[in-house]
Design a protein around this motif. Structure first.
Motif, PDB file in Angstrom:
ATOM      1  N   PRO A 205       0.723  -1.321   0.110  1.00  0.00           N
ATOM      2  CA  PRO A 205       0.112   0.083  -0.009  1.00  0.00           C
ATOM      3  C   PRO A 205       0.844   1.230  -0.040  1.00  0.00           C
ATOM      4  N   TRP A 206       0.214   2.301  -0.244  1.00  0.00           N
ATOM      5  CA  TRP A 206       1.287   3.594  -0.685  1.00  0.00           C
ATOM      6  C   TRP A 206       1.906   4.004   0.844  1.00  0.00           C
ATOM      7  N   ALA A 207       1.335   3.761   1.724  1.00  0.00           N
ATOM      8  CA  ALA A 207       1.964   4.208   3.168  1.00  0.00           C
ATOM      9  C   ALA A 207       3.053   3.233   3.353  1.00  0.00           C
ATOM     10  N   GLY A 208       3.175   1.886   3.103  1.00  0.00           N
ATOM     11  CA  GLY A 208       4.295   0.982   2.978  1.00  0.00           C
ATOM     12  C   GLY A 208       5.345   1.465   2.170  1.00  0.00           C
ATOM     13  N   PHE A 209       4.885   1.643   0.894  1.00  0.00           N
ATOM     14  CA  PHE A 209       5.988   2.114  -0.142  1.00  0.00           C
ATOM     15  C   PHE A 209       6.521   3.274   0.282  1.00  0.00           C
ATOM     16  N   ARG A 210       5.924   4.129   0.912  1.00  0.00           N
ATOM     17  CA  ARG A 210       6.543   5.649   1.392  1.00  0.00           C
ATOM     18  C   ARG A 210       7.585   5.166   2.631  1.00  0.00           C
ATOM     19  N   PHE A 211       7.158   4.197   3.365  1.00  0.00           N
ATOM     20  CA  PHE A 211       7.938   3.879   4.564  1.00  0.00           C
ATOM     21  C   PHE A 211       9.465   3.184   4.011  1.00  0.00           C
ATOM     22  N   LEU A 212       9.106   2.466   3.099  1.00  0.00           N
ATOM     23  CA  LEU A 212      10.368   1.404   2.257  1.00  0.00           C
ATOM     24  C   LEU A 212      11.291   2.449   1.848  1.00  0.00           C
ATOM     25  N   THR A 213      10.643   3.440   0.895  1.00  0.00           N
ATOM     26  CA  THR A 213      11.763   4.546   0.419  1.00  0.00           C
ATOM     27  C   THR A 213      12.406   5.267   1.324  1.00  0.00           C
ATOM     28  N   THR A 214      11.635   5.644   2.400  1.00  0.00           N
ATOM     29  CA  THR A 214      12.309   6.533   3.339  1.00  0.00           C
ATOM     30  C   THR A 214      13.432   5.948   4.031  1.00  0.00           C
ATOM     31  N   LEU A 215      13.388   4.303   4.163  1.00  0.00           N
ATOM     32  CA  LEU A 215      14.372   3.817   5.038  1.00  0.00           C
ATOM     33  C   LEU A 215      15.857   3.846   4.175  1.00  0.00           C
ATOM     34  N   LEU A 216      15.635   4.046   2.787  1.00  0.00           N
ATOM     35  CA  LEU A 216      17.087   3.932   1.905  1.00  0.00           C
ATOM     36  C   LEU A 216      17.613   5.384   2.179  1.00  0.00           C
ATOM     37  N   VAL A 217      17.087   6.331   2.727  1.00  0.00           N
ATOM     38  CA  VAL A 217      17.916   7.595   2.581  1.00  0.00           C
ATOM     39  C   VAL A 217      17.761   8.053   4.082  1.00  0.00           C
ATOM     40  N   THR A 218      17.110   7.723   4.962  1.00  0.00           N
ATOM     41  CA  THR A 218      17.066   8.206   6.564  1.00  0.00           C
ATOM     42  C   THR A 218      18.515   7.995   7.177  1.00  0.00           C
ATOM     43  N   LYS A 219      18.814   8.733   8.172  1.00  0.00           N
ATOM     44  CA  LYS A 219      19.709   8.260   8.873  1.00  0.00           C
ATOM     45  C   LYS A 219      19.308   7.818  10.056  1.00  0.00           C
ATOM     46  N   ASP A 220      18.034   8.210  10.629  1.00  0.00           N
ATOM     47  CA  ASP A 220      17.641   7.818  11.881  1.00  0.00           C
ATOM     48  C   ASP A 220      16.322   6.831  11.365  1.00  0.00           C
ATOM     49  N   PRO A 221      16.419   5.482  11.093  1.00  0.00           N
ATOM     50  CA  PRO A 221      15.397   4.731  10.775  1.00  0.00           C
ATOM     51  C   PRO A 221      14.217   4.459  11.645  1.00  0.00           C
ATOM     52  N   ALA A 222      14.634   4.427  13.107  1.00  0.00           N
ATOM     53  CA  ALA A 222      13.577   4.074  14.102  1.00  0.00           C
ATOM     54  C   ALA A 222      12.116   4.537  13.977  1.00  0.00           C
ATOM     55  N   PRO A 223      11.967   5.895  13.805  1.00  0.00           N
ATOM     56  CA  PRO A 223      10.693   6.542  13.898  1.00  0.00           C
ATOM     57  C   PRO A 223       9.816   5.626  12.604  1.00  0.00           C
ATOM     58  N   THR A 224      10.511   5.743  11.598  1.00  0.00           N
ATOM     59  CA  THR A 224       9.772   5.156  10.306  1.00  0.00           C
ATOM     60  C   THR A 224       9.649   3.684  10.463  1.00  0.00           C
ATOM     61  N   VAL A 225      10.442   2.854  11.056  1.00  0.00           N
ATOM     62  CA  VAL A 225      10.174   1.492  11.353  1.00  0.00           C
ATOM     63  C   VAL A 225       8.996   1.295  11.974  1.00  0.00           C
ATOM     64  N   MET A 226       9.098   2.039  13.231  1.00  0.00           N
ATOM     65  CA  MET A 226       7.902   2.103  14.120  1.00  0.00           C
ATOM     66  C   MET A 226       6.392   1.943  13.315  1.00  0.00           C
ATOM     67  N   LYS A 227       6.410   3.308  12.502  1.00  0.00           N
ATOM     68  CA  LYS A 227       5.419   3.696  11.963  1.00  0.00           C
ATOM     69  C   LYS A 227       4.691   2.541  10.871  1.00  0.00           C
ATOM     70  N   MET A 228       5.973   2.001  10.273  1.00  0.00           N
ATOM     71  CA  MET A 228       5.769   0.768   9.218  1.00  0.00           C
ATOM     72  C   MET A 228       5.201  -0.436   9.845  1.00  0.00           C
TER      73      MET A 228
END
Length: 309
Positions: free
Chosen positions: A156-179
């Protein structure tokens, strides 16, 4: 092996090491899988990780099950301490990795293995069950999909956004929690936490400890594992074959999964009508870490039922 510390209880560790994988295709290099066995019980449990998750993600289950069972955890290719072979990753190729590991440690007997596999691990487990059904006593497929064309496999779009964010973020924890978890659950008070923290605080601390112990996944591993997920497909006929040759199959999903649409779990059930279908409410993609005690109880029940069939 001292440079590869276990995050689990060292007292339950039976063996650890690297299993050499010799590629059978000209487009992939030879590599190795890092593995650990915990416990010496008669029942053998194989845990297959999801995308980007090293074996240490099974912390709760290894701690709770190792006193009774033999637990095998490992890092998939392209993650953790395992190798990053060059070439296309597929779920069928990753299943061949698992077979090589099982042969390497000697888990080859009839109906010896209970397989527990979420997400990408569940896709690999489907291919595994098609290859060695006689070795498998039970198969628990969590938050996963039978696949299809690549666009069919997109999250789903939210999951796609989370996965792409993980490629560039220096702090993955907040994204992983939301994902992985529903927002309402993250903000709720964690049960039995002596400090009165929220689920978000407890899970973030656990996640940071995890990534601090295991090597950070390289971008090529992230992309290669994602490619394996996007190209995965097990047809209804092959699903039926799994259902007919594995004694006990369970399909487990959550109702608030941002990575695997619920319809995919229903597609698995349609292809395997004899499988037990379970859907947990207010539960996200991180199903075994969001509800570890209930997940533990489910495993115990399924293992017992499979051994009595």
């Amino acid at each position: 092996m001292s440079k590869y510390p276990t995050m689990f209880d060292p007292s339950s560790l039976v063996r650890k090491g690297f299993c050499p994988i010799r590629s059978g295709t000209p487009t992939a290099e030879a590599h190795s899988l890092y593995y650990e066995q915990h416990g010496k019980g008669e029942k053998h449990i194989l845990m297959i990780n999801g995308m980007g998750t090293p074996s240490f993600g099974w912390d709760y289950q290894v701690r709770s099950l190792a006193p009774t069972y033999s637990m095998l955890v490992f890092d998939n290719r392209g993650c953790g301490y395992s190798g990053y072979p060059v070439g296309r990753y597929t779920t069928s190729g990753m299943a061949e990795d698992v077979i090589a590991l099982l042969d390497h440690i000697g888990w080859t007997s009839h109906r010896q293995i209970h397989v527990v596999a979420p997400s990408l691990g569940g896709m690999v487990a489907q291919e595994l069950a098609l290859r060695i059904p006689s070795r498998i006593a039970s198969l628990i497929l969590c938050v996963t999909t039978p696949g299809g064309m690549p666009w069919h496999n997109l999250p789903p779009w939210a999951g796609f956004r989370f996965l792409t964010t993980l490629l560039v973020t220096k702090d993955p924890a907040p994204t992983v929690m939301k994902m992985l978890y529903p927002s309402t659950w993250l903000e709720a008070k964690a049960p039995n936490d002596p400090h009165g923290r929220s689920n978000r605080q407890v899970r973030t601390e656990s996640y940071l400890r995890l990534i601090g112990t295991s090597p950070k996944q390289r971008i090529i591993g992230h992309i290669s594992q994602l490619a394996a997920a996007l190209t995965h497909y097990v047809s209804p006929d092959r699903l039926r074959q799994i259902s007919e040759t594995v004694p006990k199959v369970v399909i487990l999903c959550g109702d608030q999964d941002s990575l695997i649409d619920l319809r995919h779990s229903r597609e698995l059930k349609a292809g395997m009508p004899a499988a037990e279908f379970i859907q947990w409410g207010e539960t996200g993609h991180g199903i075994h870490s969001q509800r570890p005690a209930e997940f533990h109880d489910l495993l115990i029940r399924v293992f017992h039922e499979a051994d009595t069939i």
